[in-house]
Structure formats: C-alpha cells, structure tokens
Design an enzyme around this catalytic site. Structure first.
Site, PDB file in Angstrom:
ATOM      1  N   CYS A  27       0.852  -1.189   0.000  1.00 49.08           N
ATOM      2  CA  CYS A  27       0.000   0.000   0.000  1.00 49.08           C
ATOM      3  C   CYS A  27       0.888   1.239   0.000  1.00 49.08           C
ATOM      4  CB  CYS A  27      -0.866   0.007   1.246  1.00 49.08           C
ATOM      5  SG  CYS A  27      -1.759  -1.540   1.468  1.00 49.08           S
ATOM      6  N   ARG A  42       1.573   1.804  -6.226  1.00 52.31           N
ATOM      7  CA  ARG A  42       1.728   0.746  -5.208  1.00 52.31           C
ATOM      8  C   ARG A  42       0.395   0.038  -4.947  1.00 52.31           C
ATOM      9  NH1 ARG A  42       6.354   1.376  -2.105  1.00 52.31           N
ATOM     10  NH2 ARG A  42       5.398   0.260  -0.397  1.00 52.31           N
ATOM     11  N   TRP A  73      -3.601  -1.602  -1.351  1.00 52.84           N
ATOM     12  CA  TRP A  73      -3.474  -2.791  -2.192  1.00 52.84           C
ATOM     13  C   TRP A  73      -3.915  -3.933  -1.287  1.00 52.84           C
ATOM     14  CZ3 TRP A  73      -2.630  -4.328  -7.067  1.00 52.84           C
ATOM     15  CH2 TRP A  73      -2.308  -5.660  -7.282  1.00 52.84           C
ATOM     16  N   ASN A 125       0.760  -0.356   6.143  1.00 50.52           N
ATOM     17  CA  ASN A 125       1.192  -1.105   4.965  1.00 50.52           C
ATOM     18  C   ASN A 125       1.913  -2.330   5.499  1.00 50.52           C
ATOM     19  OD1 ASN A 125       2.098  -2.046   2.522  1.00 50.52           O
ATOM     20  ND2 ASN A 125       3.912  -0.723   2.498  1.00 50.52           N
ATOM     21  N   GLY A 126       1.439  -3.523   5.139  1.00 53.62           N
ATOM     22  CA  GLY A 126       2.095  -4.750   5.601  1.00 53.62           C
ATOM     23  C   GLY A 126       1.053  -5.809   5.912  1.00 53.62           C
ATOM     24  N   GLU A 180       8.055 -19.355 -21.588  1.00 50.97           N
ATOM     25  CA  GLU A 180       7.950 -18.058 -20.897  1.00 50.97           C
ATOM     26  C   GLU A 180       9.105 -17.144 -21.307  1.00 50.97           C
ATOM     27  OE1 GLU A 180       5.796 -16.510 -19.447  1.00 50.97           O
ATOM     28  OE2 GLU A 180       6.829 -14.963 -18.294  1.00 50.97           O
ATOM     29  N   LYS A 209       8.561 -13.495 -23.074  1.00 48.55           N
ATOM     30  CA  LYS A 209       9.142 -12.259 -22.535  1.00 48.55           C
ATOM     31  C   LYS A 209       9.883 -11.502 -23.622  1.00 48.55           C
ATOM     32  CE  LYS A 209       7.308 -11.700 -19.528  1.00 48.55           C
ATOM     33  NZ  LYS A 209       6.372 -12.729 -19.389  1.00 48.55           N
ATOM     34  N   GLU A 242       7.538 -10.103 -26.493  1.00 49.23           N
ATOM     35  CA  GLU A 242       6.525  -9.085 -26.160  1.00 49.23           C
ATOM     36  C   GLU A 242       7.145  -7.746 -25.792  1.00 49.23           C
ATOM     37  OE1 GLU A 242       4.017  -9.470 -22.673  1.00 49.23           O
ATOM     38  OE2 GLU A 242       5.407 -10.869 -21.779  1.00 49.23           O
ATOM     39  N   HIS A 244      11.612 -32.323 -34.922  1.00 46.01           N
ATOM     40  CA  HIS A 244      10.350 -32.457 -35.688  1.00 46.01           C
ATOM     41  C   HIS A 244      10.006 -31.163 -36.409  1.00 46.01           C
ATOM     42  CE1 HIS A 244       9.685 -36.344 -33.818  1.00 46.01           C
ATOM     43  NE2 HIS A 244      10.029 -35.793 -32.669  1.00 46.01           N
ATOM     44  N   LYS A 276      -1.898  -4.307 -19.894  1.00 48.41           N
ATOM     45  CA  LYS A 276      -1.547  -5.070 -18.686  1.00 48.41           C
ATOM     46  C   LYS A 276      -2.637  -6.094 -18.371  1.00 48.41           C
ATOM     47  CE  LYS A 276       0.781  -6.455 -15.231  1.00 48.41           C
ATOM     48  NZ  LYS A 276       1.890  -7.387 -15.546  1.00 48.41           N
TER      49      LYS A 276
HETATM   50  C1  AGP Z   1       2.654 -11.742 -19.965  1.00 49.80           C
HETATM   51  O1  AGP Z   1       3.900 -11.096 -19.830  1.00 49.80           O
HETATM   52  C2  AGP Z   1       1.618 -10.861 -20.595  1.00 49.80           C
HETATM   53  N1  AGP Z   1       1.511  -9.620 -19.935  1.00 49.80           N
HETATM   54  C3  AGP Z   1       0.299 -11.583 -20.804  1.00 49.80           C
HETATM   55  O2  AGP Z   1       0.567 -12.765 -21.521  1.00 49.80           O
HETATM   56  C4  AGP Z   1      -0.473 -11.965 -19.527  1.00 49.80           C
HETATM   57  O3  AGP Z   1       0.198 -13.005 -18.850  1.00 49.80           O
HETATM   58  C5  AGP Z   1      -1.865 -12.459 -19.958  1.00 49.80           C
HETATM   59  O4  AGP Z   1      -2.533 -11.406 -20.595  1.00 49.80           O
HETATM   60  C6  AGP Z   1      -2.701 -12.959 -18.779  1.00 49.80           C
HETATM   61  O5  AGP Z   1      -2.948 -11.898 -17.897  1.00 49.80           O
HETATM   62  P1  AGP Z   1      -3.490 -12.250 -16.426  1.00 49.80           P
HETATM   63  O6  AGP Z   1      -2.430 -13.072 -15.763  1.00 49.80           O
HETATM   64  O7  AGP Z   1      -3.695 -10.921 -15.766  1.00 49.80           O
HETATM   65  O8  AGP Z   1      -4.765 -13.028 -16.576  1.00 49.80           O
END
Ligand code: AGP
Length: 613
Positions: free
Chosen positions: A2, A27, A73, A99-100, A486, A490, A493, A509, A608
């Site tokens: 928070c 935060r 938060w 906060n905590g 993953e 990363k 994206e 394959h 996001k």
């Molecule tokens: C991952 O780096 C991306 N930001 C994206 O794939 C994300 O994981 C996906 O949109 C799922 O989001 P969520 O975990 O908030 O459901």
C-alpha cells in the site's frame, strides 16, 4: 503493498497528502482514505482511486495541518469502503494507516472481542488500532508507549502512522518489514512521512529512512526516534539525489526491472505464513475449507492466458508429480469456446495476475455452468476472478505495473506449488517428510533468486551481442519446457524479436530446419533427469552452426567447450527450478528490449490486463 503519506507541520495537510497518494498509486489503488486533525479527527475514505477520495470529501471539512492518507493494495479483506484505511479505534479517537501484513491478527482480534471490542472491517489493520486503545484503557501508558507495547505483540510486517484526537500534538510512525521514509521539513516542526520518497521530494531533500524496529514520535514539533524497545536512536539524515520519476521506480529505470528484482521478496510474500516446513503443516484457507472436496477431485483443469498459462504448464508437472492427479492445461480462450466435458468432481483452477482477463473469466463461467468446482490463483484481491471462484489463493506479489509479467509468474508458480503439495497431502500421495523437504527447499529459493539476479552484468554483455538477432529459439524439457515458452514470450513481447519456445526433444520435428549461425538458441540445461538428453539436443544445434546460450547448474562446466555462452544458476530441486531458471531469461529479454529502445513497461499493442476478447 500500500501507499502511506502523512504530514505534521504548518501547511494544509490535505493537499500534501492527496498529491502524495497520487504519486504512490503505482503501489496499489483499490481504495483510498485520509484522516485529518484540527481539534477533532475526521476520516474520509472510499473504494477506488485517490480521485474518488477527493470527490467524496468535496465540500466537507478538509482543514488541518496534521493528517495522514493511504492508498490500498488489499491483502486482507476485499477492496471496499469498510476495509479502506484509515481505520479507527473503538471510541473513534485513534486512527491508523498501515502497509504490511499482521500475521497474528486473528488471535489478537479474538482477545479484543472478548474485551468488548467491535470491528467494522475484515482487515488486520483495524485490530492494531483497537489494540492500542485497549492498552491505553487498561494501563497508564502514554500514547507513544501504548503504540510501542501494541507493536511488540505484532507478528508480521508493518509501516504505520497513528494519530489520536486526545493527543493532537502527536504523530507516531513505525516500521518493521515495510518501508517508511521521513522528510525533514523547514525546521518549524514540519515532518513528512511516506512509503517512499516520491511524495516528499518536492518539499524537502533531507530524509531519514526509518529502520526496521524503529518508531518515530513527533510531539510538540519535536521528533524523536527510538527502537521498539525504547532505546533512543541518532537518526542518519541523508540528501535525496534521485528525481521524482526515478523514485517512483525505486531507483530502477523501469518498473519491469524493479519487479524482476522484487522476486526474492514477492516469492517470500507468496508463501509467508502458509506452511510450517518443520512439520509439513499447511495454513491455507482454501486447503483447510475445501479439503474434503479437494481430496476427491478426479481431474484438475488449469485455465489461463499468456504467462499465466505458462504457470499452469509448470503446475501440470507439479500436480502430477506431487498429487498424482490427472491434469489438463487449457488456453482459456480455447476452452471457453469448446464444449468441454466437465464433471462435478473436476476442479477448474483459473490463473491470473489481474483477475480481470476476459477469456479466463469466461472459461470459469463455463466451468461453473457445468457444475465443476472453480478455484482461482490471482494477484489482485477482490478482482473478478476471485469473486467468481469457490475458493483459491492470492499470490501476494504486490502490484505488477510492467505489462510483461515477471514477479506475478514466479508468485503464481509458488502458490501452485503449495496447492499441489497441499492436495498431495490430502490425497496421501506424498509423505509428510517429502512435503516438508520441498517446503524447506522453497524457503531457500529467495536467496537462490538473489544469486541468479547477480548474473545481470553477464546478461547485459550477452544482450549487447544478440540484440539485433531476428529470431530466437528457447528449448527446455520437463519442468523447464514452460520456462522456455515463458522466456520466448518475454523476449517477443518487449523487444519485438520473434522467439519461439519448444520442448527440446521436439526440435528434430521441424524447428531444427531454422538453425543457422544467426539463430541464438537459449537452452535450459540445468541438472535434471533429462540433462543428458538436453545435451544431445545442444549437440544437434551446434552441428548446424547454431549459437547456444546454455543455462546450467552452478559449478557445471561440462558444456564450456560445446556451447557459446554459459549462464550458471543456483541449483535447486527440479520442481522448483522454474522459479530460479526464469530469472536470467527475464533479464535477457529486459536488457535486449532496452538496447533496442523499446518501451519496456508499455510494449506496443499490449495491455496489462486484457479485459476484452
Ligand atoms: C505476460 O507477460 C503478458 N503480460 C500476458 O501474456 C499476460 O500473462 C496475460 O494477458 C494474462 O494476464 P493475467 O495473468 O492478468 O490473466
């Protein structure tokens, strides 16, 4: 985590506090509130952002040159008006922001209820302010000593500011495990308090970083700092050098890098208080309340998107290995439009950082309509996915601002590990000793991640060398196949370089046709039962002039002559290796993206939280 802002001095506290809270909204911002002192103690608070707080307090008495504010938060209790801070004591005369996490709040609350206290929220914070008042009501302790006495009963982490209507000349702040910065004002008894320096820096550059176990007491314009044991401290006043933008990111150039470096702590917060590694005991409400149901489930279906889907792939190995449970991992976007066959003894577990991903929500809705039990593993308290879940567990990673998910991924895998162990215990699929052994190794992971982060400089050099590549291939086997996926996600994206993750054995394959001297191939080759097989795959790549960057376990120099670059990561048991092995891949994608002048925190075309289909 928070955001806390407080002020005592001669200026108008409300404006300073609201402006400061807006600086701290990164935060967390599910609710906000303010307490103002001007002869009386007024508290205004509301669900939503700081701007909502301004709206609801419009036209009300916002006077006072002493006050405090909080942007929440949520960790305990959903985001709503009742759970918003500040909280007040039984009489309403004392108010607190925090906060905590107070781990023993339930025990403390029980005692207070027995002594006649009534609570209006579900938070751990409200317990603390009632405790302070209870101590003052039953002792001759001063306000400051009552606060010290209360804090000595707390187990957990806190950064608090507390005010009392009956002690208007006081402002008391304390910290243990959560940050608190004090700004030294203009010498006329003016002091600023905040979770970090961003709300303070425009008023003063002279700051004191309160240390763990310290309490700051402002009384009649004088401030004294003591330990919680009442030993007076000589504070170290330092001059701030960072500018505002740097401060918001904790001194890091991007939120993503800050969040990568937060992982030792975010993983600790994900498992803190949830098990006893000496006994193998769990303290997870979802396991305790749903134990009977979880014991009898016949199949687990994990649904998620993007990185969360990768966490699900890691969990597939965990639940099969630990709980001997059949597992399916589904892209939520595919699952929702299929006509999946579900039974009432299926458990559908949705994984999501934001808790608002439209496809994942729709998949859960479908599962509920088909009478499956639905769990959620989520980072945002009170978001839609937990509200739709029958039960679940929060990841407690704190707000993740960077669009590319980093600490959320490792926190998801941590919580999924605990759920897999918990269900293994319920099903008698794993001995207590083995469960405790995994827990004890999990407790070593934050330190191992710290070590993995120390590869940063080596990875900067690698990034410089390969930042202009047009394609990358990531390979892994077993638990580290999802790590390869993953790592590739990363990179693509945030740097916009095409990258693919593949099971290492699958290369022959098809993808092997892509290999040439321009194709960096990142291979997760840490010690595992598949190690020899992975080495064979590396040899196949090298035979075609591919460039290999190998992640190996610390001390393994066997690949030095074979591969182009070796990154040594601390060894851990294979089920926990994704937590450590993903760190260098996060750093590699971050540094390459920065060198390519990409917008690391807000990559093009991405959001996001994908709240639309
Ligand atoms: C991952 O780096 C991306 N930001 C994206 O794939 C994300 O994981 C996906 O949109 C799922 O989001 P969520 O975990 O908030 O459901």
């Amino acid at each position: 985590m928070c955001g806390i802002v407080a002020y005592i001095g001669h200026r108008d506290a409300f404006d300073i506090i609201v402006k400061g809270l807006k600086r701290l909204e990164y935060r967390g911002y599910d609710s906000a509130g303010v307490a103002l002192m001007n002869g009386d103690l007024r508290v205004y608070k509301s669900q939503g952002k700081v701007s909502d707080l301004e709206a609801i307090s419009e036209g009300k008495d916002r006077s006072g040159s002493t006050g405090m504010g909080h942007t929440r938060w949520a960790t305990h209790g959903a985001p709503n008006n009742e759970n918003a801070h500040p909280h007040v004591s039984q009489s309403g005369d004392i108010s607190i922001i925090h906060n905590g996490i107070i781990e023993n709040y339930a025990t403390l609350k029980e005692g207070l209820i027995q002594r006649g206290h009534n609570f209006s929220s579900d938070t751990d914070t409200e317990v603390l302010v009632h405790l302070v008042e209870d101590i003052m009501d039953h002792s001759k302790l001063s306000f400051a000593d009552a606060v010290r006495s209360a804090l000595k009963q707390v187990i957990g982490a806190y950064a608090i500011v507390i005010l009392s209507k009956n002690h208007p000349e006081h402002l008391i702040a304390a910290r243990k495990g959560s940050p608190l910065v004090i700004g030294i004002g203009d010498g006329r008894g003016e002091y600023f308090f905040a979770s970090d320096a961003t709300p303070i820096v425009e008023y003063t550059k002279k700051v004191i970083y309160l240390k763990d176990g310290e309490i700051a007491i402002v009384e009649n314009q004088e401030m004294i700092i003591k330990t919680i044991e009442n030993v007076v401290q000589t504070p170290y006043i330092q001059e701030l050098e960072m500018n505002l933008e740097q401060l918001e990111k904790g001194g890091y150039p991007h939120f993503m890098l800050k969040e990568i470096y937060e992982q030792p702590k975010s993983i600790f917060d994900s498992y803190r208080g949830r098990f006893d590694s000496a006994t193998g005991e769990f303290h997870m409400r979802s396991i305790e309340e749903f134990g009977a149901k979880l014991k009898d489930i016949k199949r687990l279906i994990l649904v998620g998107c993007g990185t969360s889907w990768h966490a699900g792939l890691v969990a597939e190995y965990l639940f099969e290995d630990f709980a001997r449970l059949p597992v399916e991992v589904e892209y939520a976007s595919e699952f929702r439009y299929r006509n999946p066959v579900l039974y009432s003894d299926d458990l559908v577990l949705a994984i999501s950082q934001s808790g608002e991903t439209a496809d994942t929500l729709a998949a859960m809705d479908l599962a509920k309509r088909k009478s499956a039990t639905v769990f959620g593993v989520c980072n945002v308290v009170g978001s839609s996915i937990p509200r739709l879940s029958d039960a679940g567990a929060y990841t407690h990673a704190g707000p993740e601002i960077g669009v590319a998910s980093t600490k959320a991924f490792t926190s998801q895998v941590t919580v999924l590990t605990l759920l897999a162990l918990g269900i293994a215990k319920l099903r008698g699929a794993m001995s207590i000793d083995k469960i405790a052994g995994v827990m004890q190794e999990l407790e070593q992971i934050p330190e191992k991640i710290e070590k993995a982060l120390s590869l940063n400089d080596e990875i900067v050099k690698l990034s410089e060398k390969y930042k202009d590549s047009r394609n990358f291939l990531y390979l892994g086997r077993g638990y580290n196949f999802p790590v390869a996926l993953e790592g590739a996600l990363k990179l693509k994206e945030i740097s916009y370089i095409h990258a693919e993750g593949y099971p290492a054995a699958e290369m022959k394959h098809g993808p092997i046709a892509l290999i040439d001297e321009n194709m960096p191939v990142v291979v997760v080759a840490t010690n595992s039962e598949h190690y020899e097989k992975v080495v064979s795959n590396i040899q196949e790549v090298k035979a075609r002039k591919g460039v290999v960057i190998a992640l190996v376990s610390e001390g393994n120099r066997m690949l030095d002559g074979l591969v182009d670059h070796v990154l040594e990561v601390p060894e851990t048991i294979e089920p926990l290796s994704p937590l450590v092995n993903t760190i260098p891949l996060q750093l590699l994608s971050y540094h390459i993206a920065v060198m390519r002048d990409c917008n690391v925190d807000q990559p093009r075309n991405l959001a996001k939280s994908v709240t639309v289909e």
